[in-house]
Scaffold this active site. Structure first.
Site, PDB file in Angstrom:
ATOM      1  N   ASP A  26      45.757  40.578  48.479  1.00 33.65           N
ATOM      2  CA  ASP A  26      46.014  39.401  47.721  1.00 33.65           C
ATOM      3  C   ASP A  26      47.065  38.509  48.023  1.00 33.65           C
ATOM      4  OD1 ASP A  26      43.994  40.581  46.366  1.00 33.65           O
ATOM      5  OD2 ASP A  26      44.856  40.574  44.313  1.00 33.65           O
ATOM      6  N   ASP A  61      41.644  37.868  45.558  1.00 39.50           N
ATOM      7  CA  ASP A  61      41.188  37.305  44.136  1.00 39.50           C
ATOM      8  C   ASP A  61      40.391  36.394  44.365  1.00 39.50           C
ATOM      9  OD1 ASP A  61      42.285  39.033  42.079  1.00 39.50           O
ATOM     10  OD2 ASP A  61      43.738  37.727  41.420  1.00 39.50           O
ATOM     11  N   HIS A 112      38.294  34.112  41.559  1.00 42.28           N
ATOM     12  CA  HIS A 112      37.759  34.185  40.107  1.00 42.28           C
ATOM     13  C   HIS A 112      36.912  32.654  40.135  1.00 42.28           C
ATOM     14  CE1 HIS A 112      40.655  37.434  38.775  1.00 42.28           C
ATOM     15  NE2 HIS A 112      41.555  36.691  39.101  1.00 42.28           N
ATOM     16  N   HIS A 117      36.938  32.030  34.022  1.00 41.49           N
ATOM     17  CA  HIS A 117      37.253  33.640  33.632  1.00 41.49           C
ATOM     18  C   HIS A 117      37.997  33.688  32.538  1.00 41.49           C
ATOM     19  CE1 HIS A 117      38.480  37.670  34.832  1.00 41.49           C
ATOM     20  NE2 HIS A 117      37.697  37.762  35.826  1.00 41.49           N
ATOM     21  N   HIS A 176      44.394  30.933  38.092  1.00 43.86           N
ATOM     22  CA  HIS A 176      44.688  31.167  39.506  1.00 43.86           C
ATOM     23  C   HIS A 176      43.640  31.641  40.169  1.00 43.86           C
ATOM     24  CE1 HIS A 176      45.047  35.192  37.734  1.00 43.86           C
ATOM     25  NE2 HIS A 176      44.781  35.689  38.690  1.00 43.86           N
ATOM     26  N   LYS A 229      37.345  40.094  44.693  1.00 50.19           N
ATOM     27  CA  LYS A 229      37.224  40.894  43.492  1.00 50.19           C
ATOM     28  C   LYS A 229      37.657  39.835  42.347  1.00 50.19           C
ATOM     29  CE  LYS A 229      42.142  42.284  44.066  1.00 50.19           C
ATOM     30  NZ  LYS A 229      42.867  41.810  42.933  1.00 50.19           N
ATOM     31  N   CYS A 274      48.182  44.364  41.164  1.00 40.45           N
ATOM     32  CA  CYS A 274      47.074  44.484  42.029  1.00 40.45           C
ATOM     33  C   CYS A 274      47.224  45.813  43.025  1.00 40.45           C
ATOM     34  CB  CYS A 274      46.679  43.325  42.563  1.00 40.45           C
ATOM     35  SG  CYS A 274      45.971  42.010  41.413  1.00 40.45           S
TER      36      CYS A 274
END
Length: 205
Positions: A8, A46, A48, A52, A81, A106, A151
């Site tokens: 990330d 990441d 999203h 989310h 984010h 993810k 993470c």
């Protein structure tokens, strides 16, 4: 065989981003240098959806840092984010991606957060990292990226549970540090669980 796993290193987690890790940009040159030592490199991202449920903005009256129940488990609420297709979700422009084998996204499920690069937080959805590493004969995983206390930590813990010899590169990660001791606590937890914590210059094959 060894793999470098970069977690990330995205604009929103870097200075100026929506969920900035202090001095997070300082690890980029270290990661780039580390990549010279590895033939096998993967990264997580990441990714999203805007709605989310880990975003405080999607809960009336809630603020980042508050904890709610989401699907029966505790969920830390975060600023919006790494929204899919946004500038914040992109990898930093200075991060060398020339040798990467694959990027694993993810956090796509609206209802479940996903810290680890291997599984979501409920261990119901598998990103495919384990299978990909096994398919390529990887036994040792070296983890870098952001953030050490979320993470990165959960990626390290899952790598251990999945049976990989796991190493955390201490100078190639930084922490969110919602509490001042979170970085040190995370390092101790990873080490106690079986990960070796070492500096980038100690990595040699």
């Amino acid at each position: 065989m060894e793999a470098l796993l970069i977690v990330d290193v995205q604009n929103d987690f870097l200075p100026g981003g929506a969920l900035a890790v202090s001095e997070g940009d300082k690890i980029i040159p270290i990661i780039n240098k580390l990549q010279e030592k590895f033939d096998f490199i993967i990264a997580t991202q990441d990714w999203h959806p805007a709605g989310h449920k880990s975003f405080a903005a999607n809960h009336a009256g809630k603020k980042p840092g508050e904890v709610i129940k989401l699907g029966g488990t505790d969920q830390m609420l975060w600023p919006v984010h790494c929204v899919q297709e946004s500038k914040g979700a992109e990898f930093h422009v200075d991060l060398d991606r020339s040798k990467w084998k694959k990027v694993f996204r993810k956090g796509l499920n609206l209802m479940v957060d996903s810290y680890s690069g291997f599984f979501d937080n409920k261990k119901k959805e598998d990103t495919g990292v384990t299978a990909f590493l096994h398919e390529n004969g990887i036994t040792d995983v070296y983890v870098t990226g952001l953030a050490a206390d979320y993470c990165v930590k959960f990626t390290v813990l899952d790598a251990l549970k999945e049976g990989f010899d796991t190493y955390l590169i201490k100078d190639a990660t930084k922490a969110v540090n919602l509490s001042p001791d979170d970085y040190d606590i995370a390092l101790k937890e990873m080490n106690k669980s079986g990960a070796e914590v070492l500096l980038s210059q100690a990595v040699s094959f």
